[in-house]
Design a protein around this motif. Structure first.
Motif, PDB file in Angstrom:
ATOM      1  N   CYS A 198      49.477  47.068  64.001  1.00  0.00           N
ATOM      2  CA  CYS A 198      50.273  47.002  65.299  1.00  0.00           C
ATOM      3  C   CYS A 198      51.794  47.209  64.635  1.00  0.00           C
ATOM      4  O   CYS A 198      52.520  47.817  65.469  1.00  0.00           O
ATOM      5  N   THR A 199      52.032  46.829  63.521  1.00  0.00           N
ATOM      6  CA  THR A 199      53.461  47.284  62.864  1.00  0.00           C
ATOM      7  C   THR A 199      53.563  48.594  62.794  1.00  0.00           C
ATOM      8  O   THR A 199      54.856  48.875  63.415  1.00  0.00           O
ATOM      9  N   GLU A 202      54.000  49.927  66.480  1.00  0.00           N
ATOM     10  CA  GLU A 202      55.435  49.685  66.967  1.00  0.00           C
ATOM     11  C   GLU A 202      56.622  50.187  66.339  1.00  0.00           C
ATOM     12  O   GLU A 202      57.350  50.525  67.089  1.00  0.00           O
ATOM     13  N   SER A 206      58.722  52.760  68.789  1.00  0.00           N
ATOM     14  CA  SER A 206      59.980  52.503  69.021  1.00  0.00           C
ATOM     15  C   SER A 206      61.066  53.591  68.869  1.00  0.00           C
ATOM     16  O   SER A 206      61.990  53.945  69.315  1.00  0.00           O
ATOM     17  N   GLN A 403      55.304  47.273  74.473  1.00  0.00           N
ATOM     18  CA  GLN A 403      55.262  45.724  74.953  1.00  0.00           C
ATOM     19  C   GLN A 403      53.977  45.330  74.824  1.00  0.00           C
ATOM     20  O   GLN A 403      53.603  44.182  74.161  1.00  0.00           O
ATOM     21  N   ARG A 406      53.284  44.594  70.903  1.00  0.00           N
ATOM     22  CA  ARG A 406      54.376  43.725  70.582  1.00  0.00           C
ATOM     23  C   ARG A 406      53.464  42.305  70.736  1.00  0.00           C
ATOM     24  O   ARG A 406      53.290  41.374  70.233  1.00  0.00           O
ATOM     25  N   ARG A 409      50.771  41.609  68.464  1.00  0.00           N
ATOM     26  CA  ARG A 409      51.118  41.047  67.115  1.00  0.00           C
ATOM     27  C   ARG A 409      51.353  39.689  67.328  1.00  0.00           C
ATOM     28  O   ARG A 409      50.944  38.832  66.553  1.00  0.00           O
ATOM     29  N   THR A 410      52.001  39.321  68.466  1.00  0.00           N
ATOM     30  CA  THR A 410      52.438  37.928  68.822  1.00  0.00           C
ATOM     31  C   THR A 410      51.089  36.988  68.995  1.00  0.00           C
ATOM     32  O   THR A 410      51.065  35.921  68.334  1.00  0.00           O
TER      33      THR A 410
END
Length: 456
Positions: A198-199, A202, A206, A403, A406, A409-410
């Motif tokens: 995910c990182t 992201e 981005s 989104q 993220r 990941r959250t």
């Protein structure tokens, strides 16, 4: 769209030129072309292999319309992925229209706007981002815009998206397999594995989003306002950037009474430039309208070029301009540097981060200004060959995918189940599939090709 139709259209610009090209695409392309084209060697186009050409006459109702060249392309090795014949005749509105009419009377159907490229997409020759790049190549107004569009057309953006999509697909598949078949010998999915994927996704999404605004500055231009007191050199600066006398320049305050507009290239950035009336109090009714319009434009612009006179001390309207510059991207331009300094440069720097010194009348400082504009627009950090987002549809898909990543990941960081992670990953994958056109609706496809010209 009836895919069985053989379509035809003029693929060159409507006007006088060296040649005109009529493109025919579909299963009957060669047969239809043979009805209007007579090879001087009496060989049928239908019998020719792909990537070959023939010289002959173009005929309609037994009458010779023109001489020309027929280029034959065979499926799937053509632009559309279908059999294609391109008839090249002498350029000109009348001749090309007559040849097209002959082709249509021979059995072809008129092509819709963008239908050749749409067929290329539907036949798997290109993805949706590459199709959109075709119109960007056609409409490119500078070197950087053309390079960016060509890179996307060659798959640079698709490759970036595919890498993220494939990583997310692999993770989602692993999650599903581990959840559905716990008795099988499948490696356990760990929080660290999910977070790493995910990182990375992201960061890449981005980075892609960051290319959008600078890409738009290259492609569409920035709504730019030149503002300042009367006689600080706004019109001279306008002429310097335009390369010719667009605005009238005199020593009389209030010469510019309305907004003067032009589109200019400042390096790789297109500026939709507006030279406004000088900011001051005036009893002249016409000039007052111009001043009011200047203030309105200033409040709405994407870039403010705030001009100050190096040889005059700051006055109330200068401070008013400095206050307004806080709310928009802005560059302070100290003009008339060939004259003795009277303006408080430190005061201007306390309001505005970017300050450029020029002498517009002598043509000095233009390159420094162009570099400052590139820094504000972000084009100095833009690499067109890497693949950039070129329209709002792409930006929306990448934004939604980011989104969702993220949220995945959250979900891990807050201790939610892997099922919740899988749902958000699937949302991200769906957005990326829609962006490339691998999984999208007819409505989205039609919207993409709506702005294409007929013949492309």
């Amino acid at each position: 769209m009836n895919d069985n139709r053989t379509i035809a259209a003029i693929s060159t610009a409507q006007g006088e030129g060296g040649i005109g090209v009529i493109r025919i695409s579909g299963t009957e392309a060669a047969a239809i072309a043979d009805r209007v084209f007579q090879n001087i060697h009496h060989r049928k186009l239908a019998d020719m292999s792909g990537y070959t050409a023939a010289y002959g006459n173009i005929i309609s109702n037994g009458e010779k319309l023109d001489e020309g060249v027929a280029l034959v392309f065979r499926a799937p090795h053509s632009y559309t992925g279908e059999d294609v014949v391109e008839l090249s005749c002498h350029g000109g509105v009348y001749i090309t229209q007559q040849v097209l009419r002959a082709v249509l009377e021979a059995g072809a159907s008129p092509a819709q706007a963008g239908e050749f490229t749409k067929r290329a997409f539907l036949n798997g020759k290109i993805d949706l981002t590459e199709a959109e790049a075709v119109i960007d190549i056609i409409s490119a107004k500078n070197r950087c815009a053309a390079r960016a569009a060509l890179s996307v057309r060659e798959g640079a953006l698709r490759r970036r998206i595919t890498k993220v999509k494939d990583d997310l697909l692999t993770l989602a598949a692993h999650l599903s397999a581990w959840a559905d078949y716990p008795e099988e010998d499948i490696a356990e999915v760990t929080d660290e594995m999910i977070l790493d994927t995910c990182t990375a996704a992201e960061q890449e999404l981005s980075a892609l989003l960051a290319t959008y605004d600078s890409g738009q500055a290259v492609k569409q231009g920035i709504d730019t306002v030149i503002a300042g007191r009367p006689n600080v050199g706004k019109s001279t600066l306008m002429n310097l950037l335009s390369g010719y006398e667009k605005s009238i320049v005199t020593a009389i305050p209030g010469t510019t009474r309305d907004v003067v507009e032009d589109i200019v290239a400042a390096g790789d950035v297109m500026l939709r430039l507006s030279d406004t009336a000088g900011l001051r109090d005036t009893d002249d009714a016409v000039e007052k309208i111009g001043v009011d319009r200047a203030k309105q434009r200033l409040a709405q612009c994407g870039l403010l070029l705030a001009v100050f006179d190096n040889s005059r001390a700051l006055e109330d309207f200068d401070f008013h301009l400095l206050d307004m510059a806080k709310d928009v991207p802005a560059i302070a331009i100290i003009n008339k540097t060939d004259l003795p300094n009277q303006v408080d440069i430190d005061k201007i720097k306390s309001y505005m981060q970017t300050v450029v010194f020029i002498s517009a009348a002598k043509g000095e400082g233009k390159e420094e200004l162009i570099r400052a504009i590139a820094a504000i627009a972000g084009t100095d950090r833009l690499n067109p060959s890497e693949g950039i987002l070129s329209n709002e549809r792409q930006r929306a898909n990448v934004s939604a995918a980011l989104q969702a990543v993220r949220e995945a990941r959250t979900a891990i960081e807050t201790g939610l189940t892997f099922d919740a992670v899988t749902v958000t990953l699937e949302d991200a994958i769906s957005e990326l599939l829609e962006m490339t056109g691998e999984k999208t609706s007819d409505e989205v496809i039609d919207r993409v090709f709506h702005n294409f010209c007929v013949g492309k």
